[in-house]
Design a protein around this motif. Structure first.
Motif, PDB file in Angstrom:
ATOM      1  N   ILE A 226       0.850  -1.189   0.000  1.00  0.00           N
ATOM      2  CA  ILE A 226       0.000   0.000   0.000  1.00  0.00           C
ATOM      3  C   ILE A 226       0.885   1.239   0.000  1.00  0.00           C
ATOM      4  N   PRO A 227       0.693   2.148  -0.938  1.00  0.00           N
ATOM      5  CA  PRO A 227       1.558   3.333  -0.998  1.00  0.00           C
ATOM      6  C   PRO A 227       1.309   4.268   0.185  1.00  0.00           C
ATOM      7  N   PRO A 228       2.373   4.976   0.601  1.00  0.00           N
ATOM      8  CA  PRO A 228       3.712   5.038   0.012  1.00  0.00           C
ATOM      9  C   PRO A 228       4.573   3.861   0.433  1.00  0.00           C
TER      10      PRO A 228
ATOM     11  N   ALA B  37      13.276   2.389  -9.221  1.00  0.00           N
ATOM     12  CA  ALA B  37      14.646   2.838  -9.456  1.00  0.00           C
ATOM     13  C   ALA B  37      15.460   1.774 -10.190  1.00  0.00           C
ATOM     14  N   LEU B  38      15.253   0.504  -9.861  1.00  0.00           N
ATOM     15  CA  LEU B  38      16.002  -0.578 -10.506  1.00  0.00           C
ATOM     16  C   LEU B  38      15.638  -0.726 -11.977  1.00  0.00           C
ATOM     17  N   THR B  39      14.376  -0.469 -12.312  1.00  0.00           N
ATOM     18  CA  THR B  39      13.893  -0.719 -13.670  1.00  0.00           C
ATOM     19  C   THR B  39      13.654   0.558 -14.466  1.00  0.00           C
ATOM     20  N   GLU B  40      13.886   1.715 -13.823  1.00  0.00           N
ATOM     21  CA  GLU B  40      13.645   3.011 -14.463  1.00  0.00           C
ATOM     22  C   GLU B  40      12.186   3.144 -14.900  1.00  0.00           C
ATOM     23  N   THR B  41      11.301   2.620 -14.050  1.00  0.00           N
ATOM     24  CA  THR B  41       9.858   2.746 -14.255  1.00  0.00           C
ATOM     25  C   THR B  41       9.361   3.979 -13.510  1.00  0.00           C
ATOM     26  N   SER B  42       8.235   4.533 -13.916  1.00  0.00           N
ATOM     27  CA  SER B  42       7.667   5.701 -13.253  1.00  0.00           C
ATOM     28  C   SER B  42       7.366   5.399 -11.786  1.00  0.00           C
ATOM     29  N   ALA B  43       7.993   6.166 -10.885  1.00  0.00           N
ATOM     30  CA  ALA B  43       7.765   5.959  -9.451  1.00  0.00           C
ATOM     31  C   ALA B  43       6.319   6.270  -9.084  1.00  0.00           C
ATOM     32  N   GLY B  44       5.767   7.319  -9.675  1.00  0.00           N
ATOM     33  CA  GLY B  44       4.386   7.687  -9.378  1.00  0.00           C
ATOM     34  C   GLY B  44       3.404   6.606  -9.770  1.00  0.00           C
ATOM     35  N   LYS B  45       3.579   6.022 -10.952  1.00  0.00           N
ATOM     36  CA  LYS B  45       2.679   4.954 -11.403  1.00  0.00           C
ATOM     37  C   LYS B  45       2.835   3.700 -10.563  1.00  0.00           C
TER      38      LYS B  45
ATOM     39  N   VAL C  98       0.055  12.845   0.118  1.00  0.00           N
ATOM     40  CA  VAL C  98       1.061  12.133  -0.678  1.00  0.00           C
ATOM     41  C   VAL C  98       0.472  11.591  -1.976  1.00  0.00           C
ATOM     42  N   MET C  99      -0.499  10.683  -1.871  1.00  0.00           N
ATOM     43  CA  MET C  99      -0.995  10.005  -3.063  1.00  0.00           C
ATOM     44  C   MET C  99      -1.922  10.905  -3.888  1.00  0.00           C
ATOM     45  N   GLY C 100      -2.694  11.762  -3.219  1.00  0.00           N
ATOM     46  CA  GLY C 100      -3.548  12.686  -3.963  1.00  0.00           C
ATOM     47  C   GLY C 100      -2.722  13.626  -4.821  1.00  0.00           C
ATOM     48  N   GLY C 101      -1.636  14.144  -4.248  1.00  0.00           N
ATOM     49  CA  GLY C 101      -0.778  15.049  -5.005  1.00  0.00           C
ATOM     50  C   GLY C 101      -0.130  14.371  -6.197  1.00  0.00           C
ATOM     51  N   ILE C 102       0.282  13.110  -6.010  1.00  0.00           N
ATOM     52  CA  ILE C 102       0.916  12.369  -7.111  1.00  0.00           C
ATOM     53  C   ILE C 102      -0.106  12.042  -8.193  1.00  0.00           C
ATOM     54  N   TYR C 103      -1.275  11.546  -7.790  1.00  0.00           N
ATOM     55  CA  TYR C 103      -2.284  11.108  -8.754  1.00  0.00           C
ATOM     56  C   TYR C 103      -2.792  12.275  -9.599  1.00  0.00           C
TER      57      TYR C 103
ATOM     58  N   ALA D  29       5.964  15.094  -2.933  1.00  0.00           N
ATOM     59  CA  ALA D  29       4.893  14.565  -2.086  1.00  0.00           C
ATOM     60  C   ALA D  29       5.463  13.905  -0.837  1.00  0.00           C
ATOM     61  N   GLY D  30       6.580  13.184  -0.978  1.00  0.00           N
ATOM     62  CA  GLY D  30       7.220  12.571   0.182  1.00  0.00           C
ATOM     63  C   GLY D  30       7.708  13.602   1.178  1.00  0.00           C
ATOM     64  N   ALA D  31       8.283  14.699   0.685  1.00  0.00           N
ATOM     65  CA  ALA D  31       8.763  15.759   1.571  1.00  0.00           C
ATOM     66  C   ALA D  31       7.603  16.417   2.315  1.00  0.00           C
ATOM     67  N   LEU D  32       6.520  16.687   1.602  1.00  0.00           N
ATOM     68  CA  LEU D  32       5.358  17.314   2.239  1.00  0.00           C
ATOM     69  C   LEU D  32       4.716  16.358   3.238  1.00  0.00           C
ATOM     70  N   GLY D  33       4.663  15.066   2.894  1.00  0.00           N
ATOM     71  CA  GLY D  33       4.102  14.082   3.811  1.00  0.00           C
ATOM     72  C   GLY D  33       4.924  13.963   5.083  1.00  0.00           C
ATOM     73  N   ALA D  34       6.248  13.970   4.953  1.00  0.00           N
ATOM     74  CA  ALA D  34       7.117  13.900   6.136  1.00  0.00           C
ATOM     75  C   ALA D  34       6.925  15.135   7.016  1.00  0.00           C
ATOM     76  N   PHE D  35       6.765  16.287   6.390  1.00  0.00           N
ATOM     77  CA  PHE D  35       6.558  17.516   7.168  1.00  0.00           C
ATOM     78  C   PHE D  35       5.206  17.490   7.878  1.00  0.00           C
TER      79      PHE D  35
END
Length: 440
Positions: free
Chosen positions: A156-158, A167-175, A234-239, A248-254
């Motif tokens: 379940i994200p994040p 990162a390993l496959t150079e796939t879209s992190a957001g998707k 986090v997920m709303g901002g990405i979607y 989104a990760g930085a804002l979520g941590a804050f």
């Protein structure tokens, strides 16, 4: 040396070093270095090592990993897990196995604030296990449910593991993050359904709590507002395309940090210590992941040098086997790997070899990524290196580790059911990322 012999020597070296207890990152690095020397020479290895560690880890996408870990650490100290368990027990605590179901719901909710499986299991276990013990639950069911619920933390994200795969496959992190949502909810529902069946027929069928009224349950749900806020941030901002995953990760941590500041219990027990512990946990975990990536990067470079991934891909294409059978065989490889390696190590060893074949066969990398994470989940709750089970046994000293593993085996069966659904119906995974792509 013959390029066909070098990988055999390298794999043998991996097995030998692991038997001697050498850390995984060092094992991969040494095996990869030995292979490069056998194929080329020592001078060539030294030339590559000047840039390889930097190029492997200096990836912008990886910045998300410490941010998600930090967000989960802040959420843990803000006692969000305790509030979630109280809300969940009001809704399903009166059902057979209701408190075990509540632990699954709590794990799913806390997973939306933390990308770590172990952190999810530890947080929920410290809250749920005493309550289930007090209610008279079968120890195997209660401990197995919490251990299995922890695996939702990597789906379940994040999710840190989804980012790692991207990162390993150079796939879209957001998707990748968006793709984990529906399979995560499906896993949650199957776990809860399985618990209901087990509890209805076992000794825990009478261990239920008093039923809360609809008004009380609905009013209590408001206590889970922090999870909703973090998830939407986090997920709303990405979607919606408002933010990149890193932003989104930085804002979520804050946001999680502000929740910790506002938590009265944290202020009473030493706010500075909670914040310092959160940063220390984040640093430890991030360094572990990056060192694993460096070791894997050296080993992967060796495999690329001898063109092993391309050879496997070509052999799979030329084999005449149905493509789904090839993918199924790849997924089954994670079962023995999961008996001895953690999820990150499994990925860094297997993905560089398997991914070219997945591409050549024309499969969606996001679909394969979710299935890979699901297979890694099984490794987290199966012996002998089921990390979540060790965490639960550490929290509940009265329940033997063997009992925890026995309880977790029920959930391995449920995981197989879930993986089968995702395997034969790829749209369950891909439809939400496709909607995201269409909307953006």
């Amino acid at each position: 040396m013959d390029a066909s012999i070098a990988p055999l020597i390298s794999v043998a070296l991996i097995i030998l070093l692991m038997l001697f207890g050498v850390p995984v990152f060092a094992t991969l690095a040494l095996a990869g270095a030995a292979g490069i020397i056998l194929v080329e020479d020592f001078a060539f290895l030294m030339t590559r090592l000047k840039s390889l560690p930097y190029s492997t880890t200096a990836v912008y996408t990886l910045v998300i990993i410490p941010l998600f870990i930090l967000m989960g650490a802040f959420a843990h100290h803000a006692e969000i897990g305790r509030k979630l368990f109280g809300v969940a027990s009001k809704w399903v605590g009166h059902l057979p196995g209701g408190l075990a179901m509540s632990s699954i719901l709590t794990s799913a909710g806390f997973a939306a604030t933390s990308g770590s499986s172990v952190a999810t299991a530890a947080t929920v276990g410290s809250v749920a296990l005493p309550e289930m013990k007090k209610a008279g639950y079968d120890p195997a069911l209660s401990s197995g449910a919490v251990a299995a619920g922890g695996v939702l933390g990597v789906l379940i994200p994040p999710s840190v593991l989804l980012i790692f795969y991207a990162a390993l496959t150079e796939t879209s992190a957001g998707k990748m993050l968006i793709a984990g949502l529906v399979p995560g909810l499906l896993t949650t529902l199957i776990f809860m359904g399985g618990i209901y069946v087990i509890a209805s027929r076992g000794s825990s069928r009478g261990a239920v709590t008093e039923r809360a009224g609809w008004g009380e349950a609905i009013a209590g749900t408001g206590q889970a507002w922090q999870v909703l806020v973090l998830f939407l941030v986090v997920m709303g901002g990405i979607y919606l395309g408002i933010m990149t995953p890193t932003e989104a990760g930085a804002l979520g941590a804050f946001a999680a940090f502000l929740m910790l500041l506002a938590h009265p219990g944290a202020r009473r027990s030493g706010l500075f210590g909670k914040v310092a512990e959160s940063f220390r946990t984040t640093i430890d975990t991030t360094v572990m992941i990056l060192f694993t990536m460096i070791g894997a990067g050296i080993f992967s470079y060796f495999l690329t040098l001898i063109q092993l991934p391309n050879q496997i891909a070509q052999a799979a294409v030329d084999s005449g086997l149905p493509p789904l059978v090839v993918i199924a065989c790849f997924l089954l490889v994670f079962v023995p790997l999961g008996m001895f390696l953690d999820a990150f190590s499994m990925m860094v060893i297997a993905i560089p070899i398997m991914y070219p074949t997945v591409q050549s066969l024309g499969f969606d990398p996001i679909w394969f990524g979710i299935l890979t994470v699901k297979m890694c989940e099984i490794g987290l709750i199966t012996p002998p290196v089921g990390l979540n089970c060790y965490v639960i046994a550490g929290i509940d000293r009265e329940t033997p580790l063997s009992v925890v593993f026995r309880g977790a085996l029920w959930f391995v069966v449920m995981e197989v059911v879930t993986i089968s659904i995702l395997f034969f119906f790829p749209s369950v995974i891909t439809w939400l990322p496709n909607l995201m792509a269409a909307g953006n």
